[in-house]
Design a protein around this motif. Structure first.
Motif, PDB file in Angstrom:
ATOM      1  N   LEU A  70       4.447   0.039   2.728  1.00 10.84           N
ATOM      2  CA  LEU A  70       3.576  -1.072   3.089  1.00 10.84           C
ATOM      3  C   LEU A  70       2.401  -1.049   2.127  1.00 10.84           C
ATOM      4  N   PHE A  71       1.981  -2.237   1.705  1.00 11.10           N
ATOM      5  CA  PHE A  71       0.920  -2.351   0.716  1.00 11.10           C
ATOM      6  C   PHE A  71      -0.134  -3.351   1.168  1.00 11.10           C
ATOM      7  N   GLU A  72      -1.386  -3.047   0.830  1.00 15.30           N
ATOM      8  CA  GLU A  72      -2.462  -4.037   0.838  1.00 15.30           C
ATOM      9  C   GLU A  72      -2.767  -4.282  -0.635  1.00 15.30           C
ATOM     10  N   TRP A  85       8.192 -10.421  -5.640  1.00 18.85           N
ATOM     11  CA  TRP A  85       9.467 -11.070  -5.319  1.00 18.85           C
ATOM     12  C   TRP A  85      10.431 -10.090  -4.658  1.00 18.85           C
ATOM     13  N   GLU A  86      10.153  -8.781  -4.736  1.00 13.84           N
ATOM     14  CA  GLU A  86      10.978  -7.763  -4.082  1.00 13.84           C
ATOM     15  C   GLU A  86      10.446  -7.378  -2.710  1.00 13.84           C
ATOM     16  N   LEU A  87       9.303  -7.949  -2.319  1.00 16.65           N
ATOM     17  CA  LEU A  87       8.611  -7.562  -1.090  1.00 16.65           C
ATOM     18  C   LEU A  87       8.645  -8.686  -0.068  1.00 16.65           C
ATOM     19  N   PRO A 109      -9.497 -11.826  -1.942  1.00 18.57           N
ATOM     20  CA  PRO A 109      -8.564 -11.988  -0.818  1.00 18.57           C
ATOM     21  C   PRO A 109      -7.487 -10.913  -0.837  1.00 18.57           C
ATOM     22  N   ARG A 110      -7.092 -10.509   0.363  1.00 19.74           N
ATOM     23  CA  ARG A 110      -6.058  -9.490   0.531  1.00 19.74           C
ATOM     24  C   ARG A 110      -4.734 -10.133   0.894  1.00 19.74           C
ATOM     25  N   ARG A 111      -3.654  -9.457   0.481  1.00 18.69           N
ATOM     26  CA  ARG A 111      -2.307  -9.824   0.930  1.00 18.69           C
ATOM     27  C   ARG A 111      -1.633  -8.531   1.355  1.00 18.69           C
ATOM     28  N   TYR A 112      -0.649  -8.652   2.223  1.00 16.51           N
ATOM     29  CA  TYR A 112      -0.002  -7.479   2.812  1.00 16.51           C
ATOM     30  C   TYR A 112       1.508  -7.611   2.670  1.00 16.51           C
ATOM     31  N   TRP A 113       2.168  -6.482   2.373  1.00 14.93           N
ATOM     32  CA  TRP A 113       3.569  -6.496   1.989  1.00 14.93           C
ATOM     33  C   TRP A 113       4.327  -5.342   2.632  1.00 14.93           C
ATOM     34  N   HIS A 114       5.636  -5.511   2.718  1.00 12.80           N
ATOM     35  CA  HIS A 114       6.536  -4.477   3.243  1.00 12.80           C
ATOM     36  C   HIS A 114       7.797  -4.454   2.386  1.00 12.80           C
ATOM     37  N   PHE A 145       0.026  -4.492   8.979  1.00  9.37           N
ATOM     38  CA  PHE A 145      -0.313  -3.430   8.035  1.00  9.37           C
ATOM     39  C   PHE A 145      -1.308  -2.456   8.655  1.00  9.37           C
ATOM     40  N   GLU A 146      -2.371  -2.987   9.255  1.00  9.33           N
ATOM     41  CA  GLU A 146      -3.429  -2.139   9.818  1.00  9.33           C
ATOM     42  C   GLU A 146      -2.891  -1.219  10.908  1.00  9.33           C
TER      43      GLU A 146
END
Length: 101
Positions: free
Chosen positions: A34-36, A82-84, A19-24, A92-93
């Motif tokens: 931005l991260f996947e 916790w910082e995101l 599973p993917r999660r997405y962050w900023h 994200f995409e």
């Protein structure tokens, strides 16, 4: 330049069905990241794709085919979630595709 030994591991994580999660995350200087991520061993989130947007809105993409350049690199440590701020996959995409330049 020596080959980056992370490439096979990052590729394996990126191509997995995990599973993917997405962050900023942003900073006071106007940069944004931005991260996947996917979960690795120990329940840590590892970046498999990343976009760095500089204050001038120039975006750079990092992933297993392009781990680093003179401007930055794909995170090489587990993400400190916790910082995101978690974001949606479409958010994200949209930035990932816009940064293909």
């Amino acid at each position: 330049m020596l080959p980056d030994l992370r490439q096979p591991l990052v590729r394996q994580l990126a191509e997995s069905d995990a599973p993917r999660r997405y962050w900023h995350m942003g900073d006071e200087d106007g940069r944004a990241w931005l991260f996947e991520s996917v979960e690795g061993d120990g329940r840590e989130q590892w970046a498999v794709r990343q976009v760095l947007v500089d204050p001038d809105r120039v975006a750079r993409r990092y992933w297993w085919r392009h781990l680093q350049d003179e401007h930055g690199f794909l995170a090489d440590q587990p993400l400190e979630v916790w910082e995101l701020t978690e974001i949606t996959e479409p958010a994200f995409e949209a930035v990932w595709e816009a940064s293909a330049g």
